[in-house]
Design an enzyme around this catalytic site. Structure first.
Site, PDB file in Angstrom:
ATOM      1  N   GLY A  40       0.864  -1.172   0.000  1.00  0.00           N
ATOM      2  CA  GLY A  40       0.000   0.000   0.000  1.00  0.00           C
ATOM      3  C   GLY A  40       0.897   1.218   0.000  1.00  0.00           C
ATOM      4  O   GLY A  40       1.503   1.547   1.004  1.00  0.00           O
ATOM      5  N   HIS A  41       1.049   1.858  -1.143  1.00  0.00           N
ATOM      6  CA  HIS A  41       1.940   3.008  -1.234  1.00  0.00           C
ATOM      7  C   HIS A  41       1.113   4.292  -1.222  1.00  0.00           C
ATOM      8  O   HIS A  41       0.280   4.517  -2.086  1.00  0.00           O
ATOM      9  CB  HIS A  41       2.821   2.905  -2.487  1.00  0.00           C
ATOM     10  CG  HIS A  41       3.805   1.770  -2.389  1.00  0.00           C
ATOM     11  ND1 HIS A  41       4.560   1.340  -3.440  1.00  0.00           N
ATOM     12  CD2 HIS A  41       4.146   0.988  -1.343  1.00  0.00           C
ATOM     13  CE1 HIS A  41       5.331   0.329  -3.033  1.00  0.00           C
ATOM     14  NE2 HIS A  41       5.090   0.103  -1.774  1.00  0.00           N
ATOM     15  N   GLN A 224       7.121  -3.695   0.287  1.00  0.00           N
ATOM     16  CA  GLN A 224       7.490  -4.239   1.611  1.00  0.00           C
ATOM     17  C   GLN A 224       8.890  -3.770   2.016  1.00  0.00           C
ATOM     18  O   GLN A 224       9.274  -2.678   1.632  1.00  0.00           O
ATOM     19  CB  GLN A 224       7.369  -5.782   1.641  1.00  0.00           C
ATOM     20  CG  GLN A 224       5.927  -6.282   1.567  1.00  0.00           C
ATOM     21  CD  GLN A 224       5.403  -6.391   0.156  1.00  0.00           C
ATOM     22  OE1 GLN A 224       6.102  -6.848  -0.736  1.00  0.00           O
ATOM     23  NE2 GLN A 224       4.168  -5.977  -0.060  1.00  0.00           N
TER      24      GLN A 224
HETATM   25  P1  IMP Z   1       1.629 -11.096   3.162  1.00  0.00           P
HETATM   26  O1  IMP Z   1       2.639 -10.394   2.324  1.00  0.00           O
HETATM   27  O2  IMP Z   1       0.232 -10.584   2.972  1.00  0.00           O
HETATM   28  O3  IMP Z   1       1.722 -12.584   3.041  1.00  0.00           O
HETATM   29  O4  IMP Z   1       1.971 -10.777   4.701  1.00  0.00           O
HETATM   30  C1  IMP Z   1       3.162 -11.250   5.329  1.00  0.00           C
HETATM   31  C2  IMP Z   1       3.702 -10.212   6.290  1.00  0.00           C
HETATM   32  O5  IMP Z   1       4.150  -9.077   5.551  1.00  0.00           O
HETATM   33  C3  IMP Z   1       2.684  -9.668   7.288  1.00  0.00           C
HETATM   34  O6  IMP Z   1       3.363  -9.353   8.485  1.00  0.00           O
HETATM   35  C4  IMP Z   1       2.197  -8.395   6.643  1.00  0.00           C
HETATM   36  O7  IMP Z   1       1.693  -7.478   7.582  1.00  0.00           O
HETATM   37  C5  IMP Z   1       3.498  -7.906   6.018  1.00  0.00           C
HETATM   38  N1  IMP Z   1       3.289  -7.041   4.847  1.00  0.00           N
HETATM   39  C6  IMP Z   1       2.915  -7.395   3.607  1.00  0.00           C
HETATM   40  N2  IMP Z   1       2.857  -6.340   2.777  1.00  0.00           N
HETATM   41  C7  IMP Z   1       3.219  -5.281   3.517  1.00  0.00           C
HETATM   42  C8  IMP Z   1       3.407  -3.890   3.215  1.00  0.00           C
HETATM   43  O8  IMP Z   1       3.218  -3.406   2.099  1.00  0.00           O
HETATM   44  N3  IMP Z   1       3.818  -3.112   4.247  1.00  0.00           N
HETATM   45  C9  IMP Z   1       4.064  -3.605   5.474  1.00  0.00           C
HETATM   46  N4  IMP Z   1       3.911  -4.893   5.807  1.00  0.00           N
HETATM   47  C10 IMP Z   1       3.503  -5.724   4.830  1.00  0.00           C
HETATM   48 MG    MG Z   2       2.791  -0.018   2.838  1.00  0.00          MG
END
Ligand code: IMP
Ligand code: MG
Length: 429
Positions: A40-41, A224
């Protein structure tokens, strides 16, 4: 030639969206190489907050070409919503957005498996975004994923989907006693997506390499962050791709010799969403205070982010595995009202009578869980940094805090963000 790579150097949400938006002012091409709709940017323009999940935030600059690389997992539902949203804001994506035909698709069964598995794990859940990311990448490596190029061949798509769905339905039914998936609906929906996304799909590796050859200014945008990297993050509390710099080459299809500059984005403190180790996490009350000051709620899921002090050990890991050339520090202004600040310089780890001082982030999850941060304390500046536009505009204590971060991470600071607006940025030569 100028290829700049921007990566998150903490647990994501470092404010990459804003930095990418600022840098794209001078870019011809902005490309994403991994992750999917979990990202989410956020970019703030005037009073408006724009959140993008799959399309690079560079799309907000009308002169840029944006690329979604083969390393990204694409959810067509989210993609089409995003395209419509941009169109409603008067931003055209036609002829400016290109998606790799090799990118894998996030299917409805991936989302269902993601959320069902998380619920089944209860306390032990990862805290994913529920967007189907893990199962989509698992299928990619299992070699049963559906790629965008597969949408072109309807007969084999039907066969693959029937097989996949049959298998997923068995898992859902027998392991999780869960909802079953309707094969025909998925087949019809994805045939429809094929028509809608057709204009954007191409061999983006050719596009990227052509842009490099033509000396275009190219920005590669990671989603991420390093500590969520599948290899170097706090496994298993990570995402299922490689946000680190090396991921850019595989995720876009060009060689490492082409990258000129790797910039790490770090918040002036630390946050993480989801479960997993976080050595410098604040106690509840102070955490609530900083969360409110920094509006620390997830851009994708709205979840409250966990907050903590700046941790130079994790940023040191990021410097190492990404080969960072410089740092962009974001959200410095969030610390404006704090009387005192701490920076973690190492960890203490106790096992029985044994005590160790760790200068590198350990791989053992049982050690990660019990790290005690060693802090140095710095005086706060207790005044607003929001109007600063050069390093010398910053209060003395803010400058000392940043210099110390630079020293501890052996990195040059090239950008400082002091507010969410586009112009609240300091560029350092
Ligand atoms: P997933 O990527 O949805 O499988 O989530 C795995 C982990 O990465 C979790 O702790 C999420 O909260 C974290 N995560 C995934 N995408 C983001 C991001 O864009 N920002 C911050 N944390 C993320
Ligand atoms: Mg984000």
């Amino acid at each position: 030639m100028s290829v700049t790579l921007v990566v998150g150097a903490q647990w994501g949400d470092e404010g990459k969206g804003k930095i990418v938006d600022r840098l794209s002012e001078k870019m011809d091409v902005v490309a994403r190489y991994q992750g999917g709709p979990n990202a989410g940017h956020t970019v703030v323009i005037g009073t408006e907050e724009i959140i993008l999940h799959q399309i690079p935030s560079g799309i907000l600059r009308p002169h840029t070409v944006c690329i979604i690389g083969n390393g990204v997992v694409v959810d067509p539902v989210v993609l089409l919503q995003e395209i419509d949203f941009l169109k409603s804001k008067g931003i055209s994506v036609n002829g400016r957005l290109f998606i790799s035909h090799r990118a894998h698709l996030v299917m409805p069964y991936h989302k269902l498996l993601d959320t069902t598995r998380e619920t089944a794990h209860g306390e032990k859940k990862i805290g994913t975004t529920g967007r189907g990311i893990g199962p989509a990448y698992a299928d990619k490596y299992e070699r049963c994923g559906i790629r965008i190029v597969d949408l072109l061949d309807h007969d084999s798509l039907r066969t693959k989907l029937r097989f996949n769905i049959q298998e997923k339905n068995k898992v859902l039914q027998h392991l999780y006693n869960g909802e079953q998936i309707d094969t025909d609906k998925i087949i019809n929906d994805y045939m429809e997506f094929d028509k809608l996304i057709d204009d954007y799909v191409t061999d983006t590796s050719i596009l990227v390499n052509k842009a490099i050859e033509e000396d275009k200014r190219i920005l590669l945008e990671g989603a991420q962050g390093t500590m969520l990297d599948i290899d170097f993050g706090t496994y298993p509390y990570v995402t299922s791709s490689n946000p680190i710099a090396g991921g850019a080459c595989c995720g876009l299809g060009f060689g490492p010799t082409r990258i000129d500059h790797v910039m790490g984005i770090v918040k002036a403190y630390t946050t993480r969403v989801g479960m997993g180790p976080f050595p410098t996490e604040f106690e509840q009350e102070f955490g609530d205070r900083v969360r409110t000051l920094g509006s620390e709620f997830g851009a994708t899921t709205g979840r409250p982010r966990r907050c903590g002090w700046f941790d130079s050990v994790i940023v040191d890991l990021a410097v190492r595995v990404n080969g960072l050339d410089s740092l962009a520090i974001t959200k410095l202004d969030v610390l404006d009202s704090l009387e005192e600040l701490k920076i973690c310089t190492a960890y203490r780890y106790r096992e029985g009578d044994d005590e160790k001082i760790l200068h590198h982030f350990p791989a053992e999850h049982w050690v990660q869980d019990k790290l005690e941060p060693i802090y140095e304390t710095h005086p706060g500046w207790c005044s607003s940094t929001q109007d600063a536009r050069s390093f010398s505009d910053l209060p003395d204590n803010a400058r000392s805090y940043l210099k110390r971060i630079s020293e501890l991470t052996r990195s040059r600071i090239s950008i400082i963000s002091v507010g969410s607006e586009r112009d609240q940025t300091i560029f350092i030569d």
